[in-house]
Write an enzyme that holds these catalytic residues in place. Structure first.
Site, PDB file in Angstrom:
ATOM      1  N   TYR A 141       0.814  -1.208   0.000  1.00 20.60           N
ATOM      2  CA  TYR A 141       0.000   0.000   0.000  1.00 20.60           C
ATOM      3  C   TYR A 141       0.852   1.265   0.000  1.00 20.60           C
ATOM      4  O   TYR A 141       0.425   2.303  -0.488  1.00 20.60           O
ATOM      5  CB  TYR A 141      -0.905   0.038   1.234  1.00 20.60           C
ATOM      6  CG  TYR A 141      -2.154  -0.796   1.121  1.00 20.60           C
ATOM      7  CD1 TYR A 141      -2.088  -2.177   1.035  1.00 20.60           C
ATOM      8  CD2 TYR A 141      -3.406  -0.197   1.119  1.00 20.60           C
ATOM      9  CE1 TYR A 141      -3.226  -2.943   0.953  1.00 20.60           C
ATOM     10  CE2 TYR A 141      -4.560  -0.960   1.037  1.00 20.60           C
ATOM     11  CZ  TYR A 141      -4.464  -2.334   0.956  1.00 20.60           C
ATOM     12  OH  TYR A 141      -5.605  -3.081   0.872  1.00 20.60           O
ATOM     13  N   LYS A 191       3.872 -15.496   3.078  1.00 17.13           N
ATOM     14  CA  LYS A 191       4.099 -16.261   1.846  1.00 17.13           C
ATOM     15  C   LYS A 191       5.615 -16.478   1.750  1.00 17.13           C
ATOM     16  O   LYS A 191       6.284 -16.070   0.791  1.00 17.13           O
ATOM     17  CB  LYS A 191       3.545 -15.471   0.642  1.00 17.13           C
ATOM     18  CG  LYS A 191       3.569 -16.214  -0.672  1.00 17.13           C
ATOM     19  CD  LYS A 191       2.540 -17.342  -0.771  1.00 17.13           C
ATOM     20  CE  LYS A 191       2.695 -18.092  -2.095  1.00 17.13           C
ATOM     21  NZ  LYS A 191       1.832 -19.293  -2.159  1.00 17.13           N
ATOM     22  N   ASP A 223      -2.097 -18.723   1.221  1.00 16.36           N
ATOM     23  CA  ASP A 223      -3.066 -19.494   0.414  1.00 16.36           C
ATOM     24  C   ASP A 223      -3.725 -20.576   1.273  1.00 16.36           C
ATOM     25  O   ASP A 223      -4.939 -20.795   1.210  1.00 16.36           O
ATOM     26  CB  ASP A 223      -2.430 -20.061  -0.864  1.00 16.36           C
ATOM     27  CG  ASP A 223      -1.055 -20.657  -0.646  1.00 16.36           C
ATOM     28  OD1 ASP A 223      -0.525 -20.565   0.480  1.00 16.36           O
ATOM     29  OD2 ASP A 223      -0.489 -21.221  -1.598  1.00 16.36           O
ATOM     30  N   ASP A 247      -5.979  -7.458   4.223  1.00 19.94           N
ATOM     31  CA  ASP A 247      -7.129  -6.860   3.530  1.00 19.94           C
ATOM     32  C   ASP A 247      -7.998  -7.963   2.945  1.00 19.94           C
ATOM     33  O   ASP A 247      -9.218  -7.977   3.117  1.00 19.94           O
ATOM     34  CB  ASP A 247      -6.626  -5.920   2.423  1.00 19.94           C
ATOM     35  CG  ASP A 247      -7.779  -5.303   1.651  1.00 19.94           C
ATOM     36  OD1 ASP A 247      -8.752  -4.862   2.294  1.00 19.94           O
ATOM     37  OD2 ASP A 247      -7.712  -5.281   0.406  1.00 19.94           O
ATOM     38  N   ASP A 251     -11.883  -9.650   4.527  1.00 18.66           N
ATOM     39  CA  ASP A 251     -13.152  -9.702   3.781  1.00 18.66           C
ATOM     40  C   ASP A 251     -13.658 -11.134   3.754  1.00 18.66           C
ATOM     41  O   ASP A 251     -14.851 -11.397   3.910  1.00 18.66           O
ATOM     42  CB  ASP A 251     -12.971  -9.196   2.336  1.00 18.66           C
ATOM     43  CG  ASP A 251     -13.379  -7.729   2.203  1.00 18.66           C
ATOM     44  OD1 ASP A 251     -13.231  -6.981   3.193  1.00 18.66           O
ATOM     45  OD2 ASP A 251     -13.829  -7.329   1.115  1.00 18.66           O
TER      46      ASP A 251
HETATM   47  C1  IPM Z   1     -10.267  -1.863   4.016  1.00 16.72           C
HETATM   48  C2  IPM Z   1     -10.523  -1.292   2.656  1.00 16.72           C
HETATM   49  C3  IPM Z   1      -9.398  -0.325   2.325  1.00 16.72           C
HETATM   50  C4  IPM Z   1      -8.097  -1.102   2.287  1.00 16.72           C
HETATM   51  C5  IPM Z   1      -9.595   0.449   1.015  1.00 16.72           C
HETATM   52  C6  IPM Z   1     -10.909   1.211   1.020  1.00 16.72           C
HETATM   53  C7  IPM Z   1      -8.446   1.385   0.745  1.00 16.72           C
HETATM   54  O1  IPM Z   1     -10.641  -2.307   1.713  1.00 16.72           O
HETATM   55  O2  IPM Z   1     -10.212  -1.080   4.989  1.00 16.72           O
HETATM   56  O3  IPM Z   1     -10.115  -3.070   4.124  1.00 16.72           O
HETATM   57  O4  IPM Z   1      -7.761  -1.734   1.293  1.00 16.72           O
HETATM   58  O5  IPM Z   1      -7.389  -1.092   3.304  1.00 16.72           O
HETATM   59 MG    MG Z   2     -10.604  -4.246   2.548  1.00 20.92          MG
END
Ligand code: IPM
Ligand code: MG
Length: 352
Positions: A141, A191, A223, A247, A251
């Site tokens: 990032y 990894k 993975d 990240d 999710d």
């Molecule tokens: C999160 C989001 C952010 C990230 C985006 C919106 C930049 O996906 O907070 O997980 O990738 O960190």
């Molecule tokens: Mg995210």
């Protein structure tokens, strides 16, 4: 206690869920005799529209001088132009960096009454209680060089994955510390079979593991970890990993809980200001309808009370109220109900 909180409602459903979380904070303030002072500022797409910048210096300064920051969500189709020189997400990254919040805590717990909303079978979800600690201010990032150019007549894009030892150590130490208040188990995800940064990551995880012999450490390739999150999530306790892996994995982990709308997060640094936000996005499709689930944001305020203000009883009171609310069947649309954002918050407040 008198505490200063900067509010960044942001875009989409952000303002709707932050408004309800503030009502919860106000209720806590009156019940437990605290004073919360708010400053509300623009961040993200709304700030681009107003000021031409997703995060202005003034707003960042108002966050740095607060005791904590509560964020809703940023982004939306309106600002999605890939050619734009500023984007809502840039503001968020600049805020994380500007606050020095290197560790992002994303707890994933599954409420038994919401198991049917998860794509996983209930028996897989039994006992799931994971805390993902995601490194937040390093890695792909933020690494340099980053950008685009023409090389050998070809269009090229570069991102850099870079980690310093101290960046890994500080987030690792926090993960171990947090594990001590839980099941004393850390899974470090990397990894290391491919990436040099991951080999350094693993080396430092091993060192910190030796310094904390009361905590069980194991290493897992990313993975494999993504698979285990689905095939055997109940087995995990604290999962610590670098920015991009975190990240993606968070999710994935969020679907275990049935709805992203349920989940909070806290971003912490060495000292100073914590940043609190639900893990869901700005959900432009339902923005303005008053139907978003405020629970993730409300639980984020509980994390704020605990981690930034040391108000454990108050934090636990919110968490217990949320649990009871769900047990009693109160539901917004994302978890199969009809309650509005406001009504859901009312149900939670009633039970505090
Ligand atoms: C999160 C989001 C952010 C990230 C985006 C919106 C930049 O996906 O907070 O997980 O990738 O960190
Ligand atoms: Mg995210």
């Amino acid at each position: 206690m008198k505490l200063k909180i900067t509010l960044l409602p942001g875009d989409g459903i952000g303002p709707e869920v932050v408004a309800e979380a503030v009502r919860v904070l106000d209720f806590i303030a009156s019940k437990y005799n605290h004073t919360f002072e708010y400053k509300e500022r623009l961040m993200g797409g709304c700030s681009i529209d107003q000021y031409g910048s997703s995060l202005t210096d003034e707003t960042l300064a108002d966050c740095q001088s607060a005791d904590a920051v509560l964020l809703g969500a940023v982004g939306g189709p309106k600002w999605d132009n890939p050619a734009a020189k500023d984007r809502p997400e840039r503001g968020l990254l600049a805020l994380r960096k500007g606050l020095g919040v290197f560790a992002n805590l994303r707890p994933v717990k599954v409420h038994p009454a919401l198991m049917e909303w998860s794509p996983l079978k209930p028996e897989k979800l039994q006992g799931v209680d994971i805390l993902v600690v995601r490194e937040l201010t390093g890695g792909l990032y933020f690494g340099f060089p980053k950008g685009r150019d023409l090389k050998d007549g070809r269009e090229r894009a570069v991102d850099t994955l870079e980690y310093y030892d101290y960046e890994i150590r500080r987030v690792m130490e926090l993960a171990f510390k947090l594990a001590k208040g839980r099941k004393k188990k850390v899974t470090s995800v990397d990894k290391a079979n491919v990436l040099e940064t991951s080999r350094l990551w693993r080396q430092i995880a091993t060192q910190v593991g030796k310094e904390n012999p009361d905590v069980e450490l194991d290493h897992m390739l990313v993975d494999t970890a993504s698979m285990r999150l689905i095939t055997g999530p109940a087995w995990m306790d604290v999962v610590v990993t670098e920015n991009m892996f975190g990240d993606i994995l968070t999710d994935e982990a969020s679907v275990l809980a049935g709805s992203m709308g349920m989940l909070p997060s806290a971003s912490l640094g060495a000292s100073g200001v914590g940043l609190y936000e639900p893990i869901h996005g700005s959900a432009p499709d339902i923005a303005g309808k008053g139907i978003a689930n405020p629970t993730g944001t409300i639980l984020s305020t509980a994390m704020m009370l605990r981690h930034s203000f040391n108000l454990e009883a108050e934090a636990a009171a919110i968490e217990k109220a949320v649990e009871q609310t769900i047990t009693d069947g109160a539901r917004t649309a994302d978890i199969g109900g009809k309650l509005s954002t406001r009504q859901m918050a009312d149900e939670i407040i009633k039970r505090i």
